[in-house]
Design an enzyme around this catalytic site. Structure first.
Site, mmCIF file in Angstrom:
data_model
loop_
_atom_site.group_PDB
_atom_site.id
_atom_site.type_symbol
_atom_site.label_atom_id
_atom_site.label_comp_id
_atom_site.label_asym_id
_atom_site.label_seq_id
_atom_site.Cartn_x
_atom_site.Cartn_y
_atom_site.Cartn_z
ATOM 1 N N ASP A 13 36.480 26.306 27.885
ATOM 2 C CA ASP A 13 36.410 24.877 28.228
ATOM 3 C C ASP A 13 37.394 24.032 27.426
ATOM 4 O O ASP A 13 37.163 22.849 27.200
ATOM 5 C CB ASP A 13 34.985 24.333 28.022
ATOM 6 C CG ASP A 13 33.944 25.147 28.751
ATOM 7 O OD1 ASP A 13 34.086 25.314 29.962
ATOM 8 O OD2 ASP A 13 33.001 25.629 28.091
ATOM 9 N N HIS A 41 38.140 26.071 35.720
ATOM 10 C CA HIS A 41 39.326 25.403 35.208
ATOM 11 C C HIS A 41 39.498 24.100 35.983
ATOM 12 O O HIS A 41 39.759 24.107 37.181
ATOM 13 C CB HIS A 41 40.557 26.297 35.371
ATOM 14 C CG HIS A 41 40.563 27.459 34.436
ATOM 15 N ND1 HIS A 41 41.546 28.411 34.440
ATOM 16 C CD2 HIS A 41 39.711 27.812 33.454
ATOM 17 C CE1 HIS A 41 41.295 29.310 33.494
ATOM 18 N NE2 HIS A 41 40.175 28.959 32.902
ATOM 19 N N LYS A 144 32.125 53.208 36.641
ATOM 20 C CA LYS A 144 32.787 53.638 37.877
ATOM 21 C C LYS A 144 31.848 53.524 39.075
ATOM 22 O O LYS A 144 31.788 54.403 39.934
ATOM 23 C CB LYS A 144 33.333 55.060 37.719
ATOM 24 C CG LYS A 144 34.334 55.193 36.572
ATOM 25 C CD LYS A 144 34.798 56.616 36.363
ATOM 26 C CE LYS A 144 33.722 57.505 35.797
ATOM 27 N NZ LYS A 144 33.345 57.151 34.418
#
Length: 425
Positions: A13, A41, A144
């Site tokens: 932030d 963002h 995986k």
């Protein structure tokens, strides 16, 4: 011009999105190389105000190619929602300016549910997850037990692979948490409604970037969150589940041969923190609420109030060091303009001794802040564009931070808009 990484120095932030949006005019390619939709963002430009969660912040610049690298937690559903939101405001997005690595793993429909179930199980010991499925995703990736974006082009093999993972995952959902199982019908619906829409953007981005490197193109690497949320170097276990470091950019972007010369570490002029975990410099009560309101400190993906405090020199120095920052962008300096005296956490008090070294995570809960005060400037600086035009008190504040963390401050933002910036170069 050389390759550059823009990274967070603190808890996230810090304002990385506004810095990427500012600097992308100098670059050909912007790459998100880790993390997922669990952080936002914020970008303000001629198109409006945006809180980007997965899209690289260079998406607004014409002629710039934006890439989601193999290190990203790729959530097809949320990515498509974000694409629709951004394009609805006049921003063009196509396979020419947005490319998704075929080696990026897909965040599967059960990851968000598992995130919420585990936070509920932890009760008052929660990690403060945004419940976007990030921890279960990365856990499965390293076991995986995810599928790659490129598998969408091999439907028969993909369905067989998903069936195997589904059988394994339902054991956890039903036996550990007592939750309802997922079905193949649910996965078929997810594939049709979410994954098909993003297929045109998926390609071999590694080959694209290698060709760009040979042609001398300039690449900007965009990180999510900050140093103190890094899985290995942060305030574990109150971290994210990926590596937020600039050093990881070549791996997570899909261009292991990349050489990064410039690392811009983004630091807020005061401290904020979303989520749980130690936050030594934290303010409380009316003082905290006044700073929170002045800075509009509410999380982009969640809307929850951020914890706030003065700038923490101990944490910031450490964060800049582990990022190997070559320069600093100091954001939101204008927010502090209301203060008569500006607090700074210069040291920690730990076991009765004053220290400027960032402690091991377990020791942080016992640390106390040592606060010093600087004179405020008590005037609006949002229109200032030159260093010498800042009030003397503001220059002294910035210069102290620069010297204390040992890294030059080359950008100072005095507002959220793209051009509300002072450049010291």
């Amino acid at each position: 011009m050389a390759n550059c990484a823009i990274v967070g120095v603190n808890w996230g932030d810090e304002g990385k999105g506004r810095m990427v949006d500012l600097l992308t005019g100098n670059y050909d390619i912007v790459v998100r190389y880790q993390g997922g939709g669990n952080a936002g963002h914020t970008v303000i430009n001629e198109y409006g105000k945006f809180a980007l969660h997965l899209l690289p912040s260079g998406i607004f610049r014409k002629g710039v190619v934006n890439i989601l690298g193999n290190g990203v937690a790729l959530d097809p559903e949320n990515l498509w929602t974000e694409i629709e939101d951004v394009t609805s405001k006049g921003v063009a997005i196509s396979p020419q300016n947005l490319k998704i690595s075929d080696r990026a793993s897909l965040l599967l429909p059960w990851h968000r549910e598992l995130d919420a179930l585990e936070e509920a199980r932890l009760a008052d010991k929660q990690y403060g997850s945004t419940k976007q499925g990030i921890a279960p995703f990365y856990s499965d990736k390293y076991q995986k037990k995810t599928v790659l974006a490129g598998e969408l082009f091999y439907p028969e093999e993909l369905r067989s692979h998903l069936a195997d993972i589904l059988e394994w995952k339902n054991l956890t959902l039903t036996r550990v948490y007592g939750a309802d199982p997922f079905t193949m019908e649910m996965l078929d619906e997810w594939l049709a409604n979410c994954c098909e829409k993003i297929k045109p953007f998926i390609c071999d981005t590694g080959e694209f970037m290698k060709a760009a490197q040979r042609e001398g193109k300039n690449i900007l690497f965009e990180a999510q969150l900050g140093s103190l949320r890094d899985l290995d170097y942060g305030i574990y276990p109150y971290t994210t589940s990926s590596n937020t470091m600039a050093a990881y950019a070549p791996i997570g972007s899909g261009l292991p041969s990349a050489k990064i010369r410039d690392i811009v570490g983004v630091v807020k002029a005061y401290s904020t923190c979303v989520g749980e975990g130690p936050f030594v410099c934290e303010m409380f009560g009316a003082e905290a609420e006044e700073l929170r309101k002045a800075g509009v400190e509410y999380g982009a993906p969640t809307g929850r109030p951020r914890r706030v405090g003065p700038i923490d020199i101990v944490a910031t120095r450490y964060g800049a060091e582990v990022q190997a920052a070559t320069e600093i962008a100091l954001t939101k300096l204008d927010v502090l303009s209301y203060m008569d005296k500006i607090p700074v956490c210069t040291h920690y008090l730990l076991n009765g001794e004053k220290t400027d070294r960032f402690p091991f995570p377990t020791a942080l809960s016992a640390a106390k802040p040592v606060i010093e005060y600087f004179d405020g400037w008590k005037c609006d600086i949002s229109g200032v564009r030159r260093w010498e035009d800042l009030p003397e008190a503001a220059r002294k504040y910035v210069s102290f931070i620069e010297e204390a963390i040992g890294c030059p401050i080359t950008y100072i933002s005095v507002g959220p808009e793209r051009d509300s910036i002072i450049i010291r170069k």
